[in-house]
Scaffold this motif. Sequence first.
Motif, PDB file in Angstrom:
ATOM      1  N   GLU A  28      -7.108   6.102 -15.258  1.00  0.00           N
ATOM      2  CA  GLU A  28      -8.398   5.486 -15.571  1.00  0.00           C
ATOM      3  C   GLU A  28      -8.163   4.117 -16.214  1.00  0.00           C
ATOM      4  O   GLU A  28      -7.136   3.911 -16.868  1.00  0.00           O
ATOM      5  CB  GLU A  28      -9.189   6.385 -16.535  1.00  0.00           C
ATOM      6  N   PRO A  29      -9.131   3.203 -16.068  1.00  0.00           N
ATOM      7  CA  PRO A  29      -8.960   1.847 -16.604  1.00  0.00           C
ATOM      8  C   PRO A  29      -8.632   1.789 -18.099  1.00  0.00           C
ATOM      9  O   PRO A  29      -7.836   0.943 -18.519  1.00  0.00           O
ATOM     10  CB  PRO A  29     -10.308   1.175 -16.331  1.00  0.00           C
ATOM     11  N   SER A  60       0.831  -1.208   0.000  1.00  0.00           N
ATOM     12  CA  SER A  60       0.000   0.000   0.000  1.00  0.00           C
ATOM     13  C   SER A  60       0.866   1.259   0.000  1.00  0.00           C
ATOM     14  O   SER A  60       0.531   2.254  -0.664  1.00  0.00           O
ATOM     15  CB  SER A  60      -0.967   0.008   1.185  1.00  0.00           C
ATOM     16  N   ARG A  99       1.073   6.635  -6.813  1.00  0.00           N
ATOM     17  CA  ARG A  99      -0.039   7.566  -7.035  1.00  0.00           C
ATOM     18  C   ARG A  99       0.440   9.013  -6.875  1.00  0.00           C
ATOM     19  O   ARG A  99       0.070   9.893  -7.648  1.00  0.00           O
ATOM     20  CB  ARG A  99      -1.193   7.292  -6.087  1.00  0.00           C
ATOM     21  N   THR A 156      -6.837  -2.596  -5.034  1.00  0.00           N
ATOM     22  CA  THR A 156      -6.203  -2.180  -3.787  1.00  0.00           C
ATOM     23  C   THR A 156      -5.090  -3.142  -3.378  1.00  0.00           C
ATOM     24  O   THR A 156      -5.022  -4.287  -3.855  1.00  0.00           O
ATOM     25  CB  THR A 156      -7.232  -2.127  -2.635  1.00  0.00           C
ATOM     26  N   LEU A 170      -3.366   0.540 -10.080  1.00  0.00           N
ATOM     27  CA  LEU A 170      -4.033   1.792  -9.721  1.00  0.00           C
ATOM     28  C   LEU A 170      -5.084   2.194 -10.748  1.00  0.00           C
ATOM     29  O   LEU A 170      -6.168   2.665 -10.383  1.00  0.00           O
ATOM     30  CB  LEU A 170      -3.002   2.909  -9.551  1.00  0.00           C
ATOM     31  N   ARG A 171      -4.772   2.010 -12.013  1.00  0.00           N
ATOM     32  CA  ARG A 171      -5.727   2.393 -13.062  1.00  0.00           C
ATOM     33  C   ARG A 171      -6.996   1.539 -13.012  1.00  0.00           C
ATOM     34  O   ARG A 171      -8.064   1.991 -13.396  1.00  0.00           O
ATOM     35  CB  ARG A 171      -5.063   2.325 -14.431  1.00  0.00           C
ATOM     36  N   PHE A 172      -6.875   0.319 -12.547  1.00  0.00           N
ATOM     37  CA  PHE A 172      -8.049  -0.539 -12.397  1.00  0.00           C
ATOM     38  C   PHE A 172      -8.682  -0.425 -11.008  1.00  0.00           C
ATOM     39  O   PHE A 172      -9.664  -1.096 -10.715  1.00  0.00           O
ATOM     40  CB  PHE A 172      -7.701  -2.002 -12.689  1.00  0.00           C
ATOM     41  N   GLY A 173      -8.100   0.405 -10.165  1.00  0.00           N
ATOM     42  CA  GLY A 173      -8.650   0.581  -8.822  1.00  0.00           C
ATOM     43  C   GLY A 173      -8.449  -0.620  -7.924  1.00  0.00           C
ATOM     44  O   GLY A 173      -9.179  -0.806  -6.951  1.00  0.00           O
TER      45      GLY A 173
END
Length: 119
Positions: free
Chosen positions: A24-25, A3, A10, A85, A80-83
């Motif tokens: 973004e994805p 993380s 990020r 975690t 990160l682009r796909f969110g």
Amino acid sequence: MISELMEMQRALWERHKDTWYPMEPEYAHYSMLYMFEELGECIALIKKCGEQEIARDPAVRSAFVTEMSDVFMYYLDTLLRFGITAEELTDAYAKKHEFNKKRDYQTEYGAIKEILKAF
């Protein structure tokens, strides 16, 4: 720790968001392409210097670790682009690890080895 690394990535993106692809994805494939490019640089070091030099020579090792860090940065960008975690990744990794501990690699890949022997 994952993380923290994701947060570092990020923050780096935030600093450059005016010139880098959006987080973004639909832009994740660019991160993956850059990641593969960096893997190519790692492979080039292996081909040029050899595995033993990476293991023994501090300068070669540093160059290799730097390139592997670039691979990891683009990997994190993709997540990160796909969110995705850090918790999701850790959970998936742990599940896959448990699955892999029970696998019979000899059986799974034995057939492939036999096919490759023909070449």
